[in-house]
Design a protein around this motif. Structure first.
Motif, PDB file in Angstrom:
ATOM      1  N   ASP A 384       0.809  -1.225   0.000  1.00 30.18           N
ATOM      2  CA  ASP A 384       0.000   0.000   0.000  1.00 30.18           C
ATOM      3  C   ASP A 384       0.841   1.274   0.000  1.00 30.18           C
ATOM      4  N   THR A 385       2.067   1.196  -0.511  1.00 28.73           N
ATOM      5  CA  THR A 385       2.878   2.401  -0.704  1.00 28.73           C
ATOM      6  C   THR A 385       3.060   2.633  -2.203  1.00 28.73           C
ATOM      7  N   TYR A 386       3.690   3.757  -2.526  1.00 28.02           N
ATOM      8  CA  TYR A 386       3.937   4.065  -3.931  1.00 28.02           C
ATOM      9  C   TYR A 386       4.973   3.147  -4.563  1.00 28.02           C
ATOM     10  N   PHE A 387       5.662   2.335  -3.773  1.00 28.32           N
ATOM     11  CA  PHE A 387       6.519   1.297  -4.350  1.00 28.32           C
ATOM     12  C   PHE A 387       5.677   0.329  -5.176  1.00 28.32           C
ATOM     13  N   ILE A 388       4.500  -0.015  -4.682  1.00 26.54           N
ATOM     14  CA  ILE A 388       3.611  -0.927  -5.406  1.00 26.54           C
ATOM     15  C   ILE A 388       3.067  -0.243  -6.666  1.00 26.54           C
ATOM     16  N   VAL A 389       2.735   1.044  -6.561  1.00 22.26           N
ATOM     17  CA  VAL A 389       2.263   1.788  -7.731  1.00 22.26           C
ATOM     18  C   VAL A 389       3.338   1.779  -8.820  1.00 22.26           C
ATOM     19  N   ALA A 390       4.581   2.046  -8.422  1.00 23.60           N
ATOM     20  CA  ALA A 390       5.671   2.070  -9.391  1.00 23.60           C
ATOM     21  C   ALA A 390       5.892   0.694 -10.005  1.00 23.60           C
ATOM     22  N   HIS A 391       5.898  -0.351  -9.167  1.00 22.93           N
ATOM     23  CA  HIS A 391       6.061  -1.715  -9.690  1.00 22.93           C
ATOM     24  C   HIS A 391       4.962  -2.052 -10.692  1.00 22.93           C
ATOM     25  N   LEU A 392       3.717  -1.726 -10.349  1.00 25.31           N
ATOM     26  CA  LEU A 392       2.595  -2.035 -11.236  1.00 25.31           C
ATOM     27  C   LEU A 392       2.769  -1.351 -12.587  1.00 25.31           C
ATOM     28  N   HIS A 393       3.181  -0.097 -12.593  1.00 25.20           N
ATOM     29  CA  HIS A 393       3.331   0.615 -13.860  1.00 25.20           C
ATOM     30  C   HIS A 393       4.539   0.108 -14.659  1.00 25.20           C
ATOM     31  N   TYR A 394       5.591  -0.295 -13.978  1.00 29.39           N
ATOM     32  CA  TYR A 394       6.722  -0.874 -14.710  1.00 29.39           C
ATOM     33  C   TYR A 394       6.315  -2.167 -15.417  1.00 29.39           C
ATOM     34  N   VAL A 395       5.493  -2.954 -14.763  1.00 34.75           N
ATOM     35  CA  VAL A 395       5.058  -4.215 -15.369  1.00 34.75           C
ATOM     36  C   VAL A 395       4.051  -3.953 -16.493  1.00 34.75           C
ATOM     37  N   LEU A 396       3.072  -3.084 -16.238  1.00 38.29           N
ATOM     38  CA  LEU A 396       1.988  -2.911 -17.203  1.00 38.29           C
ATOM     39  C   LEU A 396       2.383  -2.003 -18.370  1.00 38.29           C
ATOM     40  N   VAL A 397       3.043  -0.895 -18.087  1.00 35.85           N
ATOM     41  CA  VAL A 397       3.475  -0.026 -19.184  1.00 35.85           C
ATOM     42  C   VAL A 397       4.666  -0.644 -19.910  1.00 35.85           C
ATOM     43  N   GLY A 398       5.671  -1.064 -19.134  1.00 37.12           N
ATOM     44  CA  GLY A 398       6.822  -1.695 -19.762  1.00 37.12           C
ATOM     45  C   GLY A 398       6.487  -3.018 -20.423  1.00 37.12           C
ATOM     46  N   GLY A 399       5.591  -3.787 -19.804  1.00 34.97           N
ATOM     47  CA  GLY A 399       5.281  -5.115 -20.317  1.00 34.97           C
ATOM     48  C   GLY A 399       4.146  -5.168 -21.306  1.00 34.97           C
ATOM     49  N   PHE A 400       3.364  -4.090 -21.430  1.00 36.53           N
ATOM     50  CA  PHE A 400       2.252  -4.109 -22.385  1.00 36.53           C
ATOM     51  C   PHE A 400       2.287  -2.915 -23.339  1.00 36.53           C
ATOM     52  N   VAL A 401       2.354  -1.700 -22.808  1.00 36.18           N
ATOM     53  CA  VAL A 401       2.234  -0.522 -23.668  1.00 36.18           C
ATOM     54  C   VAL A 401       3.423  -0.420 -24.617  1.00 36.18           C
ATOM     55  N   PHE A 402       4.643  -0.601 -24.137  1.00 40.79           N
ATOM     56  CA  PHE A 402       5.803  -0.491 -25.008  1.00 40.79           C
ATOM     57  C   PHE A 402       5.780  -1.559 -26.113  1.00 40.79           C
ATOM     58  N   PRO A 403       5.531  -2.849 -25.797  1.00 42.43           N
ATOM     59  CA  PRO A 403       5.413  -3.819 -26.896  1.00 42.43           C
ATOM     60  C   PRO A 403       4.249  -3.521 -27.840  1.00 42.43           C
ATOM     61  N   MET A 404       3.135  -2.986 -27.319  1.00 40.77           N
ATOM     62  CA  MET A 404       2.020  -2.663 -28.203  1.00 40.77           C
ATOM     63  C   MET A 404       2.350  -1.483 -29.118  1.00 40.77           C
ATOM     64  N   LEU A 405       3.206  -0.571 -28.657  1.00 39.48           N
ATOM     65  CA  LEU A 405       3.675   0.489 -29.553  1.00 39.48           C
ATOM     66  C   LEU A 405       4.569  -0.100 -30.641  1.00 39.48           C
ATOM     67  N   ALA A 406       5.384  -1.080 -30.288  1.00 42.98           N
ATOM     68  CA  ALA A 406       6.165  -1.787 -31.309  1.00 42.98           C
ATOM     69  C   ALA A 406       5.235  -2.470 -32.307  1.00 42.98           C
ATOM     70  N   ALA A 407       4.180  -3.111 -31.783  1.00 45.69           N
ATOM     71  CA  ALA A 407       3.219  -3.776 -32.670  1.00 45.69           C
ATOM     72  C   ALA A 407       2.496  -2.771 -33.552  1.00 45.69           C
ATOM     73  N   LEU A 408       2.169  -1.609 -32.991  1.00 45.90           N
ATOM     74  CA  LEU A 408       1.472  -0.579 -33.760  1.00 45.90           C
ATOM     75  C   LEU A 408       2.300  -0.161 -34.963  1.00 45.90           C
TER      76      LEU A 408
END
Length: 818
Positions: A384-408
């Motif tokens: 429940d700290t911003y460490f979890i927020v940062a981890h979540l965004h590293y996984v979701l943005v790094g693991g989904f958005v960046f590859p989807m931009l490559a796919a785009l």
């Protein structure tokens, strides 16, 4: 027939209607895939704007930019939109557009189901946007924990918008998952065995099965919480035998697989694009497939690591901590396979490759912090700290958005038929990647300094000021980069020059057609002998355009494709697809009335809309098939095949199998909730248990026997046994409910009402399907006489018998034991 005449004939058969009407009547996967992607990108823009409002609020201490109420709505809607209205629908859109082209077929298995799912997504998402604009958006967090989201903490309509709107949207996800699963298994080019499938298809298949088994627990939780809010059924109220932890279990049974549901399609895109950029072949194809399947399985055993601070016994903590670290193994297998692919090739730093490199750098950091929070003592500190927020965004943005931009950028020439001419995308890359790390790398630090997540403001002097200011500035830099991506895509699609058919020199079948693709995809269907057919036969596109493949003769004037054997890829039968229709949109609108009635508490709309949905479904299925036996028909290359209406396992049978998989997961989650409350929740036992008598037991046993035997006899006699069998089971369920009259008194009583209500609903479905097949048989429909329609009805009646028997037993067991 020459190639031009064949193209014109097939276009007349497969094309959508012109103009605005075509948007509402199309069932073509190419059109629907583009529409899915366009709407998902719109929601991404909305979610991004909300994120910038959050960063503006947190840029300085004691900010008055947003009040607490508005901040809570914006915070909740940002997470909800990104998780439910962008990430999954974007994958669905990409899969809907690409899979038939990659697999060498002409459309998805159930074109009208695709359209129905799309319109459910649009209408459900529109409900959420309306709530945001009207100031009544959900404000309890995108995870909706009770009692914050129950009538105790949120007495207004805000939480209802989330519970009802997201459940509506999830109909779209389930529809797409059934569609994708059946398409990958049964609709491929002849010769495309499982070992020759494109790697993206494997990832899509695993993801679709995960959706079918991961989304039902959340759907159940949403239904239970809405029943509590609307009808005072106390599933999560401690004083009446409920437990708020039940919601957390149901939510994270969905929530942790959801992370991999988002990551796996991105990994599929990486495994497809990376070999092309490296001018190589994917290293370890079999290992990568095994890793994807392993991730899909392991992800369902990790949900409790989101609940380490809720008082889990030490043995459970140890098990889920170990499982959470174990999941790094299949992830590492994929990353090493990708690194090996790069090492044996000659990578070219085109824009898609740059985004893949950004993925590697970002996702590895997210994976390492994920292993950190899997360690229980560290999680107790960082939870429940911003460490979890940062981890979540590293996984979701790094693991989904960046590859989807490559796919785009990789598939954009396929979407538009134009080469990338303007270079705004490179500028956007150098804004987004540093902006992202400038935002979220620092937020790890803020979390370690004790900054709690979900706070709308903070006092100065805690060491967070500079971190939040830099993070907010970096966030706005990142948002400018995303805006440039959007501008770049629009400009290149509109005014760039025409490009070649296969600009990347790839080997998969989607590049074996003109771009942008024709509505029929392939003028004739290819015979596949390897995973990358274009590398083996560079002249394949020309030969397919000449009609040298399967189904190259359009003289029958209808939409046809082939279904194949699952393992070998041998041609099995001809599937005839329906034409354009407004029915899917109409049916989704009628479905929306059901949810609207629940939302506005105008409950008279609910039965009306339910009857409307049944009528639409009956009309939908009645129009399929015909009354004339066609026998075996030529398809080219020698074999003659029956049509789907004349075989024992038509597409509808396979669709029912996977829909029942989701249905069974829902019922299993309901039983889990029942056992959880019975054994863990406070204020048990209830004031009294239901005590079904001998009459209920005999009625249930006799009904189950008759209902199970009836569909296995000849049609007339079978129906005469099935009807009283279903009636006996229904009578047993109703008798139990009469002995538990008040579902608001205790969570036990409320759970029994849901269990028995679920069974009664499926008994009604089995009855309608049996009568429908009998009517079809009487009208002379081939599918009901010699085809698979009776087998489909039997599937549903067997399922209804099974769940009814289990529900009656579960209701009776506590009373018998006490």
């Amino acid at each position: 027939m020459n190639a031009l005449r064949r193209h014109r004939a097939l276009s007349r058969i497969w094309a959508s209607e012109p103009g605005l009407r075509g948007w509402f009547t199309t069932v073509n996967h190419t059109d629907l895939g583009r529409m899915f992607l366009a709407v998902a990108i719109f929601f991404f823009i909305v979610g991004g704007i909300l994120a910038m409002l959050i960063r503006a609020q947190l840029a300085s201490p004691r900010s008055a930019f947003l009040g607490p109420d508005h901040y809570n709505q914006i915070f909740t809607m940002h997470g909800t939109i990104m998780m439910f209205l962008f990430a999954i629908p974007f994958f669905e859109g990409l899969a809907v557009y690409l899979l038939p082209k990659m697999l060498g077929t002409r459309d998805l298995a159930f074109p009208r189901l695709t359209a129905y799912g799309f319109w459910c997504y649009v209408f459900g998402g529109s409900m959420m946007i309306f709530a945001l604009l009207a100031g009544v958006a959900p404000d309890s967090g995108w995870f909706m924990y009770p009692p914050l989201s129950s009538t105790i903490g949120a007495p207004g309509i805000n939480s209802d918008f989330w519970l009802i709107g997201i459940t509506f949207v999830e109909i779209s996800a389930i529809s797409a998952a059934v569609e994708i699963t059946v398409t990958v298994l049964r609709y491929r080019a002849p010769g495309m065995s499982l070992s020759r499938m494109p790697i993206f298809a494997w990832y899509a298949l695993v993801t679709a099965v995960m959706i079918l088994t991961g989304f039902p627990p959340l759907i159940l939780g949403s239904i239970l919480l809405e029943l509590e809010r609307a009808f005072d059924m106390p599933f999560f109220q401690v004083a009446a035998g409920g437990d708020a932890l039940l919601w957390q279990h149901l939510f994270w049974l969905f929530g942790h697989p959801e992370v991999y549901i988002i990551f796996l399609p991105a990994a599929g895109a990486i495994s497809t694009i990376l070999p092309v950029m490296a001018r190589s072949r994917l290293m370890g194809y079999g290992w990568v497939v095994a890793a994807a399947v392993s991730l899909g399985v392991l992800s369902f055993g990790l949900w409790v690591h989101h609940m380490f601070t809720t008082g889990i016994p030490h043995m459970g903590l140890a098990f889920f901590s170990a499982a959470s670290t174990l999941v790094a193994v299949p992830t590492a297998v994929q990353i090493f396979a990708w690194i090996g692919t790069l090492s044996k090739g000659r990578p070219s730093l085109h824009l898609p490759m740059l985004w893949l490199l950004a993925f590697f750098a970002t996702f590895v950091i997210g994976g390492l912090t994920g292993v950190m929070v899997a360690i229980v003592p560290f999680d107790w500190q960082a939870h429940d700290t911003y460490f979890i927020v940062a981890h979540l965004h590293y996984v979701l943005v790094g693991g989904f958005v960046f590859p989807m931009l490559a796919a785009l950028y990789y598939w954009m020439p396929h979407f538009t038929g134009r080469k990338t001419y303007f270079k705004l995308g490179n500028t956007a890359f150098w804004l987004i990647v540093p902006g992202f790390h400038g935002t979220f790398l620092l937020l790890h630090w803020a979390g370690l300094l004790g900054m709690r997540r979900r706070i709308d403001t903070y006092e100065s002097g805690q060491g967070w000021e500079a971190i939040n200011l830099i993070a907010s500035i970096s966030g706005f830099v990142m948002s400018i980069g995303f805006a440039l991506v959007l501008i770049d895509v629009v400009i290149n699609a509109a005014v760039a020059i025409r490009g070649s058919r296969d600009p990347w020199k790839a080997g998969t079948l989607e590049w074996a057609m003109p771009t942008p693709s024709a509505p029929y995809n392939f003028a004739s269907l290819p015979q596949v002998t390897s995973r990358e057919p274009l590398y083996d036969a560079p002249d394949l596109p020309v030969r397919l355009a000449r009609g040298e493949g399967y189904l190259g003769d359009p003289s029958r004037g209808r939409r046809e494709t082939l279904s194949i054997e699952i393992a070998t890829g041998a041609p099995r039968y001809i599937t005839i697809f329906p034409g354009n229709t407004v029915l899917p949109m109409l049916m989704s609108a009628v479905t929306g009335l059901f949810f609207l009635g629940m939302l506005l508490k105008t409950y008279w709309l609910v039965p009306i809309s339910a009857v409307g949905v049944i009528c639409c479904a009956l009309y939908w299925t009645w129009s399929l098939g015909g009354t004339t036996r066609e026998g075996a028909l030529p398809v080219g290359h020698g074999p003659e095949l029956l049509t789907a209406g004349e075989v024992a396992d038509p597409p509808g049978w396979w669709g029912s199998i996977f829909l029942l998989l989701a249905n069974g997961t829902f019922f299993g989650s309901l039983l889990f909730g029942y056992v959880f409350l019975w054994t863990i929740a406070p204020n048990w036992p209830p004031p009294r248990y239901a005590e079904p008598g001998l009459d209920v037991a005999l009625a249930a046993l006799a009904g189950a026997g008759l209902a199970a035997l009836g569909p296995r006899l000849r049609p007339g006699a079978g129906l005469l046994l099935l009807l009283p069998g279903l009636g006996g089971l229904a009578w047993a369920g109703i008798r139990i409910l009469t002995r538990v009259p008040d579902p608001t008194a205790h969570a036990y009583d409320a759970t029994l009402w849901v269990l028995i209500g679920y069974a009664l609903l499926h008994l009604a479905v089995a009855l309608v399907m049996a009568l429908f097949v009998a009517a079809r048989r009487r009208a002379g429909h081939v599918g009901a006489i010699i085809g698979g329609e009776p087998r489909i009805a039997r599937l549903w009646s067997d399922y209804a018998v099974l769940v009814s028997g289990i529900a009656v037993l579960a209701a009776a067991l506590p009373g018998w034991l006490t």
